[in-house]
Scaffold this motif. Structure first.
Motif, PDB file in Angstrom:
ATOM      1  N   VAL A 198      -2.484  13.092   3.862  1.00  0.00           N
ATOM      2  CA  VAL A 198      -2.475  11.660   2.902  1.00  0.00           C
ATOM      3  C   VAL A 198      -2.455  10.260   4.134  1.00  0.00           C
ATOM      4  O   VAL A 198      -2.767  10.290   4.032  1.00  0.00           O
ATOM      5  N   LEU A 199      -1.495  11.534   4.145  1.00  0.00           N
ATOM      6  CA  LEU A 199      -0.307  10.332   5.580  1.00  0.00           C
ATOM      7  C   LEU A 199      -0.772  10.119   7.045  1.00  0.00           C
ATOM      8  O   LEU A 199      -1.003   9.054   7.292  1.00  0.00           O
ATOM      9  N   MET A 200      -1.540  11.225   6.739  1.00  0.00           N
ATOM     10  CA  MET A 200      -1.857  11.225   8.646  1.00  0.00           C
ATOM     11  C   MET A 200      -3.022   9.766   7.728  1.00  0.00           C
ATOM     12  O   MET A 200      -3.318   9.926   8.884  1.00  0.00           O
ATOM     13  N   THR A 220       0.692  -0.449  -0.150  1.00  0.00           N
ATOM     14  CA  THR A 220       0.146   0.022  -0.249  1.00  0.00           C
ATOM     15  C   THR A 220       1.353   0.742  -0.449  1.00  0.00           C
ATOM     16  O   THR A 220       0.399   2.289  -0.557  1.00  0.00           O
ATOM     17  N   TYR A 221       2.581   1.383   0.820  1.00  0.00           N
ATOM     18  CA  TYR A 221       2.815   2.406   1.072  1.00  0.00           C
ATOM     19  C   TYR A 221       3.180   2.350  -0.526  1.00  0.00           C
ATOM     20  O   TYR A 221       3.292   3.829  -0.670  1.00  0.00           O
ATOM     21  N   SER A 222       3.041   2.421  -1.636  1.00  0.00           N
ATOM     22  CA  SER A 222       4.340   2.827  -2.279  1.00  0.00           C
ATOM     23  C   SER A 222       3.148   2.864  -3.632  1.00  0.00           C
ATOM     24  O   SER A 222       3.601   3.466  -4.228  1.00  0.00           O
ATOM     25  N   LYS A 223       1.829   3.050  -3.066  1.00  0.00           N
ATOM     26  CA  LYS A 223       1.366   3.425  -4.069  1.00  0.00           C
ATOM     27  C   LYS A 223       0.793   5.565  -3.280  1.00  0.00           C
ATOM     28  O   LYS A 223      -0.382   5.874  -4.174  1.00  0.00           O
ATOM     29  N   LEU A 224       1.124   5.617  -2.447  1.00  0.00           N
ATOM     30  CA  LEU A 224       1.809   6.679  -1.902  1.00  0.00           C
ATOM     31  C   LEU A 224       1.445   7.837  -2.857  1.00  0.00           C
ATOM     32  O   LEU A 224       2.705   7.233  -4.220  1.00  0.00           O
ATOM     33  N   SER A 255       5.873  -8.849  -4.405  1.00  0.00           N
ATOM     34  CA  SER A 255       7.177  -7.498  -4.050  1.00  0.00           C
ATOM     35  C   SER A 255       7.530  -6.251  -5.574  1.00  0.00           C
ATOM     36  O   SER A 255       6.943  -6.676  -6.220  1.00  0.00           O
ATOM     37  N   ASN A 256       7.150  -5.133  -3.847  1.00  0.00           N
ATOM     38  CA  ASN A 256       7.771  -3.750  -5.133  1.00  0.00           C
ATOM     39  C   ASN A 256       8.498  -2.853  -4.150  1.00  0.00           C
ATOM     40  O   ASN A 256       8.508  -2.518  -3.186  1.00  0.00           O
ATOM     41  N   SER A 257       9.857  -3.231  -4.626  1.00  0.00           N
ATOM     42  CA  SER A 257      10.798  -2.427  -4.111  1.00  0.00           C
ATOM     43  C   SER A 257      10.705  -1.224  -4.121  1.00  0.00           C
ATOM     44  O   SER A 257      10.781  -0.787  -5.276  1.00  0.00           O
ATOM     45  N   ILE A 258      11.032  -0.336  -2.299  1.00  0.00           N
ATOM     46  CA  ILE A 258      10.994   1.313  -2.230  1.00  0.00           C
ATOM     47  C   ILE A 258      11.324   2.159  -1.681  1.00  0.00           C
ATOM     48  O   ILE A 258      12.032   1.038  -0.609  1.00  0.00           O
TER      49      ILE A 258
END
Ligand code: AMP
Ligand code: MG
Length: 491
Positions: free
Chosen positions: A206-208, A18-22, A76-79
């Motif tokens: 968005v982060l919050m 999910t984080y990689s979609k931010l 996986s989707n490495s960031i």
């Protein structure tokens, strides 16, 4: 990619990244940089089970490829994640300079875990660093983080360490390594600071929202989410630091980038456990002012929380003055909450039930005696639990005997019994902590190719509240005391 890739896919991964979609500002897509000849040094089987991952049918060769980041599992989707931080009080834009988040894995109960490689090569955030890590510090993080887990303290965990077959240049050449780290997330106070510094309130919101969804869904429906997030952070961080104080842990580098929003201990660098009690203990060679000393940790946590509050002011109230006032009011509750939790924790350490007006004095008098007499923090509580050690002559001291009589009198209050208080004490006071000299011995052996001492110390630290065969060799304080022990950031 290759057949081997199919092999590593057999572990039972359940990726949901999910984080990689931010938005773009949050991260860069970054694969681990391959290493020459990876060799698996250690794999955490218990943790694998908690994650519902099964590595038993994967060849050693492919496990080495996997945990070095040379081969990535399907899905996986490495960031590399962006963040900033106040380092020793100075603000800097940072980010994963030697780590990548390989993906988010869901266990069968849908618990979400970040899987991160640390020491995985340069990223756009590396600045002048080489993006790599040495074997000693990675194995050290493995041992201490697993010890923290055994001590029931919220922490990131360690799944594997791989030697890369490449050297890294520090003061001298050292064997390189990659640590696979598991966290409930890698979102830091510094993540908020990074986005606040880009002055994009939309991204901050968005982060919050992401953090509330992922970590604190209970405040989703609250009237003032931002304020409640701040209050939640105050509570989880106080719980964490009270646990550190309970066990004598000194994090060593509590910069805002090393403080996790989830309330887990994160980024094990120059951390260590104190032997003899001294509230001013500092191990880190670079912490010359004692900013992150043992007893300064609560104050620094509060300072870091204030930096967090600054980031979310726009969401607390449209009226900035009002928002600052509300945030300040929340932060000002810190001391009282901390004091109450600390006092209750110390009561538990002494097996005291209920409250007595003289409890704080009783506790402070013990700490003062320990400090003055250079008594070992862990072992003093073991002595009070009737654990018999060779070093117990120290407690034949007159002042201590007088104190112990006061303690015995207090124990009689509130229908307490020996069974009851010993049970409470045994769940609060570890019999064993990662002693600095034992950890160093294990690391030195591993550097020489012998991983057995690391396994031995990990084994005893799995159950630190339980008496075990051969425990006594792990209970002695360092023959050199706290003073001679120095830790380094290990980058
Ligand atoms: P740490 O002291 O590990 O918390 O790291 C502080 C910052 O420095 C983070 O942004 C790290 O990614 C970065 N950093 C630490 N060591 C290295 C390294 N060897 N190469 C690149 N970046 C690093
Ligand atoms: Mg860090």
């Amino acid at each position: 990619m290759t057949n081997s890739n199919i092999d590593i896919d057999k572990a039972g991964w359940s990726f949901d990244n999910t984080y990689s979609k931010l938005p773009d500002d949050f991260l860069v897509i970054q694969a681990p940089i391959p290493v020459k000849s990876p060799e698996l040094i250690i794999l955490n089987k218990d943790l694998s089970k908690d994650l519902d991952l099964d590595f038993t049918n994967i060849s050693e060769e492919n496990l080495s490829q996997l945990f070095s980041g040379n081969l990535l599992p399907t899905g996986s989707n490495s960031i590399a994640q962006a963040y900033a931080g106040h380092q020793f009080g100075h603000f800097t834009m940072l980010g994963d300079g030697r780590a990548v988040l390989m993906g988010e894995h869901l266990s069968k109960t849908k618990e979400r875990f970040d899987i991160q490689f640390k020491g995985s090569g340069r990223t756009p955030f590396s600045r002048s660093g080489d993006g790599r890590a040495a074997l000693g510090p990675m194995l050290r993080e493995y041992i201490i983080s697993e010890a923290m887990h055994g001590l029931n303290i919220p922490t990131t965990r360690s799944l594997a360490v791989v030697k890369t077959g490449e050297n890294v240049m520090r003061d001298t050449y050292l064997p390189g390594a990659v640590l696979t780290r598991i966290a409930s997330s890698h979102i830091r106070v510094g993540t908020f600071q990074y986005l606040a510094a880009t002055q994009n309130n939309k991204n901050l919101k968005v982060l919050m929202d992401y953090v509330i969804n992922r970590h604190y869904p209970n405040i989703k429906n609250s009237k003032n989410q931002a304020l409640d997030l701040l209050k939640t952070l105050i509570n989880v961080q106080i719980n964490l630091v009270v646990n550190w104080i309970r066990t004598g842990f000194i994090h060593g580098v509590m910069n805002t980038d090393n403080m996790s929003i989830s309330g887990e201990t994160i980024d094990y660098g120059p951390c260590a456990f104190m032997d003899e009690y001294n509230p001013e203990t500092v191990f880190s060679s670079i912490d010359q002012q004692g900013r992150y000393s043992f007893s300064n940790q609560p104050k620094i946590i509060k300072w870091n929380i204030a930096r967090f509050a600054e980031c979310i002011i726009p969401f607390i109230d449209n009226d900035k003055d009002k928002a600052v006032e509300m945030a300040t009011e929340a932060i000002n509750t810190f001391e009282e909450i901390y004091q109450n939790k600390w006092l209750n924790m110390m009561r538990d350490k002494l097996g005291l039930f209920g409250e007595d007006i003289n409890d704080q004095i009783l506790i402070m008098d013990l700490l003062t005696w320990m400090h003055k007499n250079k008594a070992d923090y862990t072992n003093t509580f073991c002595f009070l639990m009737n654990e018999k050690f060779s070093f117990n002559e120290k407690y034949n001291n007159e002042d201590f005997i007088i104190w112990k009589k006061r303690w015995s009198d207090r124990l009689k209050l509130n229908n307490n019994t020996e069974d009851k208080y010993l049970k409470l004490m045994h769940t609060t006071n570890p019999l064993v902590i990662p002693r600095n000299h034992m950890v160093e011995e294990a690391l030195a052996a591993a550097n020489n190719g012998d991983i057995e001492p690391a396994h031995n110390i990990l084994k005893v630290l799995e159950k630190p509240y339980t008496d075990q065969e051969n425990i006594s060799i792990f209970q002695n304080p360092s023959p050199h005391g706290n003073e001679d022990y120095k830790t380094f950031c290990g980058t």
